[in-house]
Design a protein around this motif. Structure first.
Motif, PDB file in Angstrom:
ATOM      1  N   LYS A  41       0.900  -1.160   0.238  1.00  7.87           N
ATOM      2  CA  LYS A  41      -0.075   0.072   0.233  1.00  7.87           C
ATOM      3  C   LYS A  41       0.963   1.012  -0.124  1.00  7.87           C
ATOM      4  CE  LYS A  41      -3.851  -1.792   2.014  1.00  7.87           C
ATOM      5  NZ  LYS A  41      -4.298  -2.264   3.190  1.00  7.87           N
ATOM      6  N   GLY A  42       1.617   1.320  -0.814  1.00  9.05           N
ATOM      7  CA  GLY A  42       2.483   2.363  -1.234  1.00  9.05           C
ATOM      8  C   GLY A  42       2.174   3.618  -1.304  1.00  9.05           C
ATOM      9  N   ARG A  43       2.130   5.157  -0.054  1.00 14.71           N
ATOM     10  CA  ARG A  43       1.229   5.725  -0.815  1.00 14.71           C
ATOM     11  C   ARG A  43       2.777   6.648  -1.845  1.00 14.71           C
ATOM     12  NH1 ARG A  43       0.371   8.460   3.612  1.00 14.71           N
ATOM     13  NH2 ARG A  43       1.893   7.328   5.334  1.00 14.71           N
ATOM     14  N   LEU A  58      13.160   1.707  -5.184  1.00 12.94           N
ATOM     15  CA  LEU A  58      14.091   1.491  -3.816  1.00 12.94           C
ATOM     16  C   LEU A  58      12.775   2.032  -3.106  1.00 12.94           C
ATOM     17  CD1 LEU A  58      16.202   1.854  -1.967  1.00 12.94           C
ATOM     18  CD2 LEU A  58      16.930   3.835  -2.300  1.00 12.94           C
ATOM     19  N   TYR A  59      12.877   1.540  -1.699  1.00 10.48           N
ATOM     20  CA  TYR A  59      11.118   2.313  -0.957  1.00 10.48           C
ATOM     21  C   TYR A  59      11.886   2.598   0.355  1.00 10.48           C
ATOM     22  CZ  TYR A  59       9.261  -0.645  -5.266  1.00 10.48           C
ATOM     23  OH  TYR A  59       8.730  -1.372  -6.162  1.00 10.48           O
ATOM     24  N   VAL A  60      11.635   3.657   0.852  1.00  6.08           N
ATOM     25  CA  VAL A  60      12.885   3.488   2.063  1.00  6.08           C
ATOM     26  C   VAL A  60      12.124   5.265   2.792  1.00  6.08           C
ATOM     27  CG1 VAL A  60      15.143   4.630   0.599  1.00  6.08           C
ATOM     28  CG2 VAL A  60      14.931   4.094   3.198  1.00  6.08           C
ATOM     29  N   ALA A 115      10.964   9.678  -9.612  1.00  7.60           N
ATOM     30  CA  ALA A 115      11.570   9.547  -8.227  1.00  7.60           C
ATOM     31  C   ALA A 115      10.726  10.024  -7.544  1.00  7.60           C
ATOM     32  CB  ALA A 115      12.300   9.720  -7.094  1.00  7.60           C
ATOM     33  N   GLY A 116       9.804   9.532  -6.669  1.00  8.10           N
ATOM     34  CA  GLY A 116       8.789  10.632  -5.578  1.00  8.10           C
ATOM     35  C   GLY A 116       8.974  10.459  -4.238  1.00  8.10           C
ATOM     36  N   ILE A 117       8.277  11.755  -3.374  1.00  4.13           N
ATOM     37  CA  ILE A 117       9.541  11.974  -2.398  1.00  4.13           C
ATOM     38  C   ILE A 117       7.806  12.417  -1.023  1.00  4.13           C
ATOM     39  CG2 ILE A 117      10.265  13.944  -0.812  1.00  4.13           C
ATOM     40  CD1 ILE A 117      11.854  14.413  -3.590  1.00  4.13           C
ATOM     41  N   LEU A 118       7.672  12.060  -0.314  1.00  3.50           N
ATOM     42  CA  LEU A 118       6.307  12.203   0.827  1.00  3.50           C
ATOM     43  C   LEU A 118       6.788  12.216   1.845  1.00  3.50           C
ATOM     44  CD1 LEU A 118       3.514  11.679   1.460  1.00  3.50           C
ATOM     45  CD2 LEU A 118       3.459   9.209   1.422  1.00  3.50           C
ATOM     46  N   SER A 119       6.701  13.410   3.159  1.00  5.02           N
ATOM     47  CA  SER A 119       7.503  14.063   3.820  1.00  5.02           C
ATOM     48  C   SER A 119       5.739  14.348   4.341  1.00  5.02           C
ATOM     49  CB  SER A 119       8.039  15.462   3.744  1.00  5.02           C
ATOM     50  OG  SER A 119       8.628  15.816   4.848  1.00  5.02           O
ATOM     51  N   ILE A 135      10.990   7.819   0.286  1.00  3.91           N
ATOM     52  CA  ILE A 135      11.331   8.022  -1.227  1.00  3.91           C
ATOM     53  C   ILE A 135      11.507   7.390  -1.887  1.00  3.91           C
ATOM     54  CG2 ILE A 135      13.842   8.778  -2.446  1.00  3.91           C
ATOM     55  CD1 ILE A 135      14.430  10.483   0.079  1.00  3.91           C
ATOM     56  N   GLY A 136      11.155   6.944  -3.133  1.00  2.63           N
ATOM     57  CA  GLY A 136      10.206   5.727  -4.001  1.00  2.63           C
ATOM     58  C   GLY A 136      11.345   5.999  -5.124  1.00  2.63           C
ATOM     59  N   VAL A 137      12.104   5.870  -5.556  1.00  4.95           N
ATOM     60  CA  VAL A 137      12.938   5.592  -6.948  1.00  4.95           C
ATOM     61  C   VAL A 137      12.851   4.208  -7.579  1.00  4.95           C
ATOM     62  CG1 VAL A 137      14.720   5.919  -7.743  1.00  4.95           C
ATOM     63  CG2 VAL A 137      14.814   6.849  -5.537  1.00  4.95           C
TER      64      VAL A 137
HETATM   65  C1  BTN Z   1       4.501  10.471  -4.795  1.00  4.67           C
HETATM   66  O1  BTN Z   1       5.268  11.161  -5.939  1.00  4.67           O
HETATM   67  O2  BTN Z   1       3.770  11.268  -4.651  1.00  4.67           O
HETATM   68  C2  BTN Z   1       5.923  10.487  -3.933  1.00  4.67           C
HETATM   69  C3  BTN Z   1       5.457   9.171  -3.796  1.00  4.67           C
HETATM   70  C4  BTN Z   1       6.431   8.223  -2.073  1.00  4.67           C
HETATM   71  C5  BTN Z   1       6.415   6.901  -2.679  1.00  4.67           C
HETATM   72  C6  BTN Z   1       7.100   6.326  -1.607  1.00  4.67           C
HETATM   73  S1  BTN Z   1       7.844   4.956  -1.712  1.00  4.67           S
HETATM   74  C7  BTN Z   1       8.914   5.183   0.060  1.00  4.67           C
HETATM   75  C8  BTN Z   1       7.340   6.075   1.018  1.00  4.67           C
HETATM   76  N1  BTN Z   1       7.207   5.198   1.736  1.00  4.67           N
HETATM   77  C9  BTN Z   1       5.491   5.306   0.475  1.00  4.67           C
HETATM   78  O3  BTN Z   1       4.410   4.831   1.560  1.00  4.67           O
HETATM   79  N2  BTN Z   1       5.566   5.876   0.193  1.00  4.67           N
HETATM   80  C10 BTN Z   1       7.223   6.908  -0.477  1.00  4.67           C
END
Ligand code: BTN
Length: 253
Positions: A41-43, A58-60, A115-119, A135-137
């Motif tokens: 369920k990556g967000r 890479l899921y970190v 890549a995307g970043i969720l803070s 960070i997801g790459v």
């Molecule tokens: C975006 O571009 O919408 C942000 C994506 C962020 C994905 C990463 S993968 C590792 C971490 N765990 C999650 O559930 N999301 C972030």
């Protein structure tokens, strides 16, 4: 503790951000990293999902807990920018790929998302306590590893370079570089991060952009980033500020 000194590894998690938030709430130290080989369920930002197939990306997520949370509070909204710079350094160092930063949360190659970043921040009684930077790459995905609706919009290090990229080496560089950009944000101030970020953006001051917020699409001219990390947008001769919270989408020519 330098970022990445304690790495918790999992074969599969719903979301590394969720696990890092739980660990953070139970007191895990600044710099702790949570890595999974797959997420179910990556967000993503704005309630979107993040496609996280087994062994390809890479899921970190990192726990960011400043020594003095009150003093650091003003810098925390800029964490996605510091993380973007770190991710750009890491893909350059480990794969030779010069990604550009798409304000405020993405890395792109051309127009395709790499890549995307969720803070996410946690506060108690209105006071900031800690943040989680996820960070997801897209690393070793081939074109067919993306679902059909992402295929035109996404890319991976493997697609860009034509070869497999070592995810461990990428993670090591990411930890090192995030530690350095985080320290520069907290100790050196927001300006250094904002100027560095601007210099690696996908579009430059003077470029026409189309910004989408809850109130609709706003075309204008990009006029650089403001001190709080917001985007300065010129429309009909006046400069408006688009904040990190407001932005829903952004496109440029
Ligand atoms: C975006 O571009 O919408 C942000 C994506 C962020 C994905 C990463 S993968 C590792 C971490 N765990 C999650 O559930 N999301 C972030």
């Amino acid at each position: 503790m330098p970022i990445g000194s304690d790495i918790r590894r999992f074969a599969s998690l719903p979301s590394t951000n969720d696990t890092a938030l739980e660990l953070g709430r139970s007191g895990a130290e600044h710099g702790t990293a949570v890595v999974a080989d797959a997420q179910t369920k990556g967000r993503g930002t704005k309630g979107r999902s993040w496609h996280s197939p087994q062994g390809l990306g890479l899921y970190v997520s990192f726990i960011i807990r400043p020594d003095d949370p009150d003093a650091a509070g003003a810098a925390i909204p800029l964490l996605p920018l510091a993380a973007g710079l770190a991710a750009a350094d890491a893909v350059l160092g480990s794969a030779g790929v010069e990604a550009r930063l798409k304000w405020p949360n993405d890395l792109v190659c051309g127009k395709k998302k790499l890549a995307g970043i969720l803070s996410e921040s946690v506060s108690r009684g209105g006071r900031f306590v800690f943040a989680v930077v996820g960070i997801g790459v897209n690393v070793n995905h081939g074109g067919s590893d993306f679902p059909a609706d992402l295929r035109d919009a996404a890319t991976s290090l493997k697609i860009v370079t034509g070869r497999d990229v070592d995810r461990e080496a990428l993670l090591a560089r990411l930890c090192q570089s995030l530690d350095s950009w985080y320290n520069s944000l907290i100790l050196g101030g927001k300006d250094a991060v904002i100027r560095a970020y601007e210099s690696r953006m996908a579009f430059v001051p003077g470029d026409p952009v189309r910004v989408t917020t809850a109130s609709g699409e706003r075309p204008g001219i990009f006029r650089g980033l403001a001190g709080g990390g917001g985007l300065r947008l010129e429309r009909s001769g006046r400069v408006e500020l688009v904040s990190l919270e407001e932005i829903r989408g952004l496109d440029w020519d």
